[in-house]
Scaffold this active site. Sequence first.
Site, mmCIF file in Angstrom:
data_model
loop_
_atom_site.group_PDB
_atom_site.id
_atom_site.type_symbol
_atom_site.label_atom_id
_atom_site.label_comp_id
_atom_site.label_asym_id
_atom_site.label_seq_id
_atom_site.Cartn_x
_atom_site.Cartn_y
_atom_site.Cartn_z
ATOM 1 N N GLY A 1 0.819 -1.287 -0.047
ATOM 2 C CA GLY A 1 -0.095 -0.011 0.058
ATOM 3 C C GLY A 1 0.864 1.524 -0.065
ATOM 4 O O GLY A 1 0.000 2.360 0.072
ATOM 5 N N GLU B 1 -5.603 -4.189 -4.859
ATOM 6 C CA GLU B 1 -4.532 -4.873 -4.962
ATOM 7 C C GLU B 1 -5.283 -6.331 -4.035
ATOM 8 O O GLU B 1 -5.166 -7.503 -4.486
ATOM 9 C CB GLU B 1 -3.426 -4.200 -3.960
ATOM 10 C CG GLU B 1 -2.659 -3.518 -4.954
ATOM 11 C CD GLU B 1 -1.371 -2.915 -4.324
ATOM 12 O OE1 GLU B 1 -0.627 -2.304 -4.994
ATOM 13 O OE2 GLU B 1 -1.189 -2.975 -3.109
HETATM 14 C C1 5RP Z 1 1.371 -0.321 -4.013
HETATM 15 C C2 5RP Z 1 1.916 -1.331 -3.625
HETATM 16 C C3 5RP Z 1 3.096 -1.842 -4.137
HETATM 17 O O1 5RP Z 1 3.304 -3.206 -4.410
HETATM 18 C C4 5RP Z 1 4.536 -1.647 -3.032
HETATM 19 O O2 5RP Z 1 4.338 -0.190 -2.271
HETATM 20 C C5 5RP Z 1 5.807 -1.805 -3.726
HETATM 21 O O3 5RP Z 1 6.120 -0.863 -4.633
HETATM 22 P P1 5RP Z 1 7.440 -0.754 -5.444
HETATM 23 O O4 5RP Z 1 7.518 -1.848 -6.074
HETATM 24 O O5 5RP Z 1 7.379 0.553 -5.939
HETATM 25 O O6 5RP Z 1 8.552 -0.738 -4.263
HETATM 26 O O7 5RP Z 1 1.650 -2.054 -2.457
HETATM 27 O O8 5RP Z 1 0.234 -0.106 -3.215
#
Ligand code: 5RP
Length: 218
Positions: A95, A103
């Site tokens: 998140g 998600e």
């Molecule tokens: C978005 C998410 C993403 O999966 C999480 O923040 C990881 O992001 P990133 O791949 O940019 O590190 O939960 O709501």
Amino acid sequence: MTQDEMKKAAATKALEYIKNDTIVGVGTGSTVNYFIDALATIKHNIVGAVSSSEESSKRLKAHGIEVFDLNNVDVLDVYVDGADEITKHMSMIKGGGAALTREKIVAAVAKQFICIADDSKQVEILGNFPLPVEVIPMARSYVARELVKLGGDPEYRQGVITDNGNVILDVHNLSIINPKKLEADINAIVGVVTNGLFANRGADILILVGENGVNVKQ
Ligand code: 5RP
């Protein structure tokens, strides 16, 4: 390898789990952006995608990948997404990109959750990354008070409105020993849409990339 190269390597490895003629569940974030770009290279083999955010939908469509409404899809073999933190028990905090509710919905439908991440995301105990909680706007202050009672330190994520029209509270200073219970306890607060703990439905496969290369855990 840089962190971006690790994310890209994890995303590319996830292609091995995509079956021909299926609809693919797609998460949100910078790691998933690499996955969407990789998916575009096999787009003629798949039917399309179900997306967890407007951001991912835009990127999928820009690549010419059809995006389906989840309500019109009965079966999703796999859901591919990143994480902000993940434990060896495959529980996650998600998140960071404010897409946690969609998600969680797409993940609930999918048979397999494939988490793709660089190894900075692996932790012993969840909670160093502030836990995102999506909240109905009028309940923000009430929910914040209830989160304090659970031992957290909620902070309003200023200027962010989710794809569902809600707000986000990021809860600091939680040491999450029992993620399944905390996930349920926070979701029981009136006004909470959902929280970013993915413990009751965690990942099934973790593709983690570090200096030593690609590791797959299942
Ligand atoms: C978005 C998410 C993403 O999966 C999480 O923040 C990881 O992001 P990133 O791949 O940019 O590190 O939960 O709501």
